[in-house]
Design a protein around this motif. Structure first.
Motif, short mmCIF file in Angstrom:
data_model
loop_
_atom_site.label_atom_id
_atom_site.label_comp_id
_atom_site.label_asym_id
_atom_site.label_seq_id
_atom_site.Cartn_x
_atom_site.Cartn_y
_atom_site.Cartn_z
N LEU A 119 0.83 -1.69 -0.12
CA LEU A 119 0.07 0.00 -0.31
C LEU A 119 0.43 1.37 -0.06
O LEU A 119 1.82 1.46 1.39
CB LEU A 119 -1.20 -0.26 1.30
N ARG A 120 0.76 2.26 -1.03
CA ARG A 120 1.36 3.23 -0.66
C ARG A 120 0.70 4.35 -0.90
O ARG A 120 0.97 5.25 -0.20
CB ARG A 120 2.02 3.43 -2.53
N PHE A 121 -0.09 4.39 -0.97
CA PHE A 121 -1.60 6.02 -0.65
C PHE A 121 -2.61 5.32 -0.67
O PHE A 121 -3.27 4.39 -1.41
CB PHE A 121 -1.14 7.36 -1.69
N ILE A 122 -3.48 6.45 0.07
CA ILE A 122 -5.23 6.28 -0.31
C ILE A 122 -5.38 7.73 -0.49
O ILE A 122 -5.35 8.45 -0.67
CB ILE A 122 -5.74 6.23 1.33
N SER A 123 -6.40 7.06 -0.89
CA SER A 123 -7.52 8.29 -1.81
C SER A 123 -9.45 7.75 -1.89
O SER A 123 -9.16 7.10 -0.69
CB SER A 123 -7.35 8.17 -3.45
N GLY A 124 -9.83 8.73 -1.21
CA GLY A 124 -11.67 8.46 -1.33
C GLY A 124 -12.22 9.79 -1.53
O GLY A 124 -12.18 10.06 -2.54
N ARG A 125 -13.38 9.43 -1.09
CA ARG A 125 -14.29 10.64 -0.38
C ARG A 125 -14.71 10.72 1.12
O ARG A 125 -15.31 9.83 1.78
CB ARG A 125 -15.65 10.75 -1.54
N ASP A 185 -16.49 8.47 3.50
CA ASP A 185 -17.84 8.41 2.77
C ASP A 185 -17.39 6.59 1.79
O ASP A 185 -17.77 5.85 1.58
CB ASP A 185 -18.13 9.13 1.58
N ALA A 186 -15.87 6.55 1.55
CA ALA A 186 -15.57 5.35 0.33
C ALA A 186 -13.75 5.83 0.25
O ALA A 186 -13.66 6.77 0.84
CB ALA A 186 -15.72 6.01 -1.38
N ILE A 187 -13.21 4.30 -0.36
CA ILE A 187 -11.86 4.09 0.08
C ILE A 187 -11.79 3.83 -0.91
O ILE A 187 -12.35 2.81 -1.62
CB ILE A 187 -11.86 3.77 1.54
N SER A 188 -10.22 4.50 -1.56
CA SER A 188 -10.21 3.30 -2.78
C SER A 188 -7.59 3.06 -2.58
O SER A 188 -7.80 4.35 -1.55
CB SER A 188 -9.84 4.33 -4.13
N LEU A 189 -7.85 2.53 -2.42
CA LEU A 189 -6.28 2.01 -2.49
C LEU A 189 -5.53 1.56 -3.76
O LEU A 189 -5.69 1.63 -4.62
CB LEU A 189 -6.03 0.37 -1.28
N HIS A 190 -4.35 2.20 -3.20
CA HIS A 190 -3.15 2.14 -4.56
C HIS A 190 -1.99 1.79 -3.75
O HIS A 190 -0.82 1.95 -2.65
CB HIS A 190 -3.24 4.00 -4.79
#
Length: 180
Positions: free
Chosen positions: A152-158, A164-169
């Motif tokens: 896991l290098r970074f997180i994004s989302g809303r 509200d939401a999460i994405s994993l990079h």
């Protein structure tokens, strides 16, 4: 139009072979580059304002995670990259929990639950640690990198008043990091 001489045919064949070789080398280089990074998500609902820690990964690998949790949701999130904390995202309600990774330890899996918001996050490390936050209810997800030896290098989302939401990079552990 006059027919091509045998030497012209050889020249055209050589040019075609060279162009094909260059095309294959370029495609191979792009394939190698694309085999290191991957993306998982987006898990959660449709609300909130977008956030991304993509620039934070330049500060180093993930070294700590802060998660704020209320009785039903993950309400806030902050990640330390190297020695620098990302901006806090989410709301202020709930209890703040903080986990520090050991030197050289990386997150290799993130699972959890969501419905309209993220309800649970479970970080699993390459040292066998299981780091759960939140409540065990909702739709399950399990995120892992697509390529071997990536983390896991970074997180994004809303986020708004909750996550509200999460994405994993995912990508390789940074080799250039002086604070790791």
């Amino acid at each position: 139009m006059s027919p091509l001489s045998p030497s012209s045919h050889r020249s055209l064949r050589m040019l075609a072979i060279i162009l094909l070789a260059l095309l294959c080398a370029s495609a191979s280089g792009n394939a190698i580059q694309s085999r290191s990074s991957s993306y998982s998500g987006e898990y959660g609902g449709k609300g909130g304002k977008r956030f991304s820690h993509s620039g934070n990964q330049l500060d180093g690998p993930i070294t700590a995670i802060r998660v704020r949790v209320n009785s039903r949701y993950i309400t806030g999130l902050q990640v330390r990259y190297g020695t620098v904390w990302s901006d806090y995202v989410g709301g202020k309600q709930g209890d703040l929990e903080e986990i520090f990774l050991h030197p050289g330890e990386s997150v290799i899996q993130v699972s959890g639950k969501y419905r309209y918001y993220v309800k649970q996050l479970i970080f699993v490390t390459d040292k066998g640690r299981y780091l759960p936050f939140g409540k065990d209810s909702g739709t399950s997800f399990n995120a892992v990198p697509l390529h071997p030896n990536t983390v896991l290098r970074f997180i994004s989302g809303r986020s708004g008043s909750v996550i509200d939401a999460i994405s994993l990079h995912w990508d390789f552990y940074p080799s250039h990091c002086s604070t790791c």
